[in-house]
Write a protein that holds these residues in place. Structure first.
Motif, PDB file in Angstrom:
ATOM      1  N   UNK A  16       0.836  -1.209   0.000  1.00 35.93           N
ATOM      2  CA  UNK A  16       0.000   0.000   0.000  1.00 35.93           C
ATOM      3  C   UNK A  16       0.865   1.251   0.000  1.00 35.93           C
ATOM      4  N   UNK A  17       1.929   1.208   0.812  1.00 33.92           N
ATOM      5  CA  UNK A  17       2.787   2.396   0.900  1.00 33.92           C
ATOM      6  C   UNK A  17       3.515   2.642  -0.412  1.00 33.92           C
ATOM      7  N   UNK A  18       4.056   1.566  -0.982  1.00 33.50           N
ATOM      8  CA  UNK A  18       4.809   1.723  -2.235  1.00 33.50           C
ATOM      9  C   UNK A  18       3.901   2.215  -3.357  1.00 33.50           C
ATOM     10  N   UNK A  19       2.719   1.620  -3.439  1.00 31.86           N
ATOM     11  CA  UNK A  19       1.779   2.033  -4.488  1.00 31.86           C
ATOM     12  C   UNK A  19       1.322   3.467  -4.274  1.00 31.86           C
ATOM     13  N   UNK A  20       1.100   3.832  -3.017  1.00 28.36           N
ATOM     14  CA  UNK A  20       0.679   5.192  -2.693  1.00 28.36           C
ATOM     15  C   UNK A  20       1.722   6.193  -3.142  1.00 28.36           C
ATOM     16  N   UNK A  21       2.984   5.872  -2.877  1.00 30.63           N
ATOM     17  CA  UNK A  21       4.056   6.786  -3.281  1.00 30.63           C
ATOM     18  C   UNK A  21       4.163   6.873  -4.794  1.00 30.63           C
ATOM     19  N   UNK A  22       3.945   5.751  -5.476  1.00 30.82           N
ATOM     20  CA  UNK A  22       3.961   5.790  -6.948  1.00 30.82           C
ATOM     21  C   UNK A  22       2.852   6.690  -7.484  1.00 30.82           C
ATOM     22  N   UNK A  23       1.678   6.614  -6.864  1.00 30.32           N
ATOM     23  CA  UNK A  23       0.568   7.492  -7.282  1.00 30.32           C
ATOM     24  C   UNK A  23       0.949   8.949  -7.057  1.00 30.32           C
ATOM     25  N   UNK A  24       1.610   9.214  -5.957  1.00 27.12           N
ATOM     26  CA  UNK A  24       2.043  10.577  -5.644  1.00 27.12           C
ATOM     27  C   UNK A  24       3.032  11.085  -6.691  1.00 27.12           C
ATOM     28  N   UNK A  25       4.013  10.228  -7.036  1.00 25.17           N
ATOM     29  CA  UNK A  25       5.011  10.628  -8.040  1.00 25.17           C
ATOM     30  C   UNK A  25       4.339  10.907  -9.378  1.00 25.17           C
ATOM     31  N   UNK A  26       3.375  10.055  -9.730  1.00 26.74           N
ATOM     32  CA  UNK A  26       2.671  10.240 -11.004  1.00 26.74           C
ATOM     33  C   UNK A  26       1.880  11.554 -10.985  1.00 26.74           C
ATOM     34  N   UNK A  27       1.266  11.879  -9.841  1.00 26.06           N
ATOM     35  CA  UNK A  27       0.510  13.133  -9.729  1.00 26.06           C
ATOM     36  C   UNK A  27       1.414  14.344  -9.835  1.00 26.06           C
ATOM     37  N   UNK A  28       2.601  14.250  -9.207  1.00 18.85           N
ATOM     38  CA  UNK A  28       3.548  15.373  -9.259  1.00 18.85           C
ATOM     39  C   UNK A  28       3.981  15.583 -10.707  1.00 18.85           C
ATOM     40  N   UNK A  29       4.266  14.487 -11.389  1.00 19.75           N
ATOM     41  CA  UNK A  29       4.691  14.578 -12.789  1.00 19.75           C
ATOM     42  C   UNK A  29       3.595  15.214 -13.643  1.00 19.75           C
ATOM     43  N   UNK A  30       2.357  14.787 -13.390  1.00 24.04           N
ATOM     44  CA  UNK A  30       1.212  15.325 -14.136  1.00 24.04           C
ATOM     45  C   UNK A  30       1.078  16.834 -13.881  1.00 24.04           C
ATOM     46  N   UNK A  31       1.245  17.227 -12.624  1.00 18.66           N
ATOM     47  CA  UNK A  31       1.137  18.655 -12.287  1.00 18.66           C
ATOM     48  C   UNK A  31       2.223  19.451 -12.982  1.00 18.66           C
ATOM     49  N   UNK A  32       3.433  18.890 -13.049  1.00 20.33           N
ATOM     50  CA  UNK A  32       4.541  19.600 -13.703  1.00 20.33           C
ATOM     51  C   UNK A  32       4.300  19.751 -15.199  1.00 20.33           C
TER      52      UNK A  32
END
Ligand code: ZN
Length: 204
Positions: A16-32
């Protein structure tokens, strides 16, 4: 000790933690990459790499249902958060708060308790505790004693009293908080958050 089977396995918890962090990274990339807001977002991330200037210090309960960043809708870098069970302030928590006051220059400390607090409930019920949990209970017992004659919900009364006690403790905590408070450089206030709505009620 509970003999109930845990809801999650330790492997699932890691996943759950690893997947959560991956979602976060993907969101940051999308925002950029967003053509409308991308530059502003890159600037924001850049500012975060340069340092922090949190405008408030939140001293609150570790209870997983009360994440201050979500309750106050703040962004990364806004809140300096010190969380312990029952928002008790032992020496490590005290040092963390002092660091934010003296070095990060945050002008406001908010002690935020909440209804249905398990730590306060255990202290009111004088539950038998083991290990270091006693250190947490010890810091809540004075509020239980002070509120024992309040008519009505004894846990709610103890929650409020414990918030007030923690605020008073910080106002008098030497050497840093007391000095900054008396010099008018910081304010220290109490608040209660409600589980059903996330409404924050200020106890000033
Ligand atoms: Zn709690």
């Amino acid at each position: 000790m509970s003999n109930e089977k845990p809801l999650y396995t330790m492997e699932k918890a890691m996943e759950f933690l690893k997947k959560g962090n991956q979602r976060r990274l993907a969101n940051i990339e999308k925002s950029k990459q967003n053509p409308e807001t991308g530059d502003k977002y890159k600037e924001f991330r850049q500012r975060l790499t340069e340092g922090q200037n949190p405008f408030a210090i939140l001293v609150c309960c570790s209870d997983s249902r009360f994440p201050p960043e979500i309750i106050f809708q703040n962004r990364e870098g806004d809140l300096f958060v010190v969380r312990t069970a029952g928002h008790v302030v032992g020496s490590d928590a005290a040092g963390s708060i002092e660091y934010a006051v003296a070095h990060l220059k945050s002008p406001l400390i908010v002690v935020m308790g909440h209804d249905k607090c398990g730590a306060v409930t255990a202290a009111v019920n004088k539950a038998e505790v083991h290990g270091h949990i006693f250190n947490v209970m010890e810091r809540i017992y004075p509020a239980v004693e002070m509120s024992k004659n309040v008519i009505g919900d004894s846990i709610a009364a103890a929650v409020d009293q414990h918030i007030t006690n923690t605020v008073e403790y910080l106002k008098n905590m030497e050497p840093i908080c007391k000095k900054y408070y008396q010099e008018g450089k910081i304010n220290i206030v109490g608040a209660r958050c409600l589980i059903d709505t996330y409404q924050v009620q200020w106890l000033i």
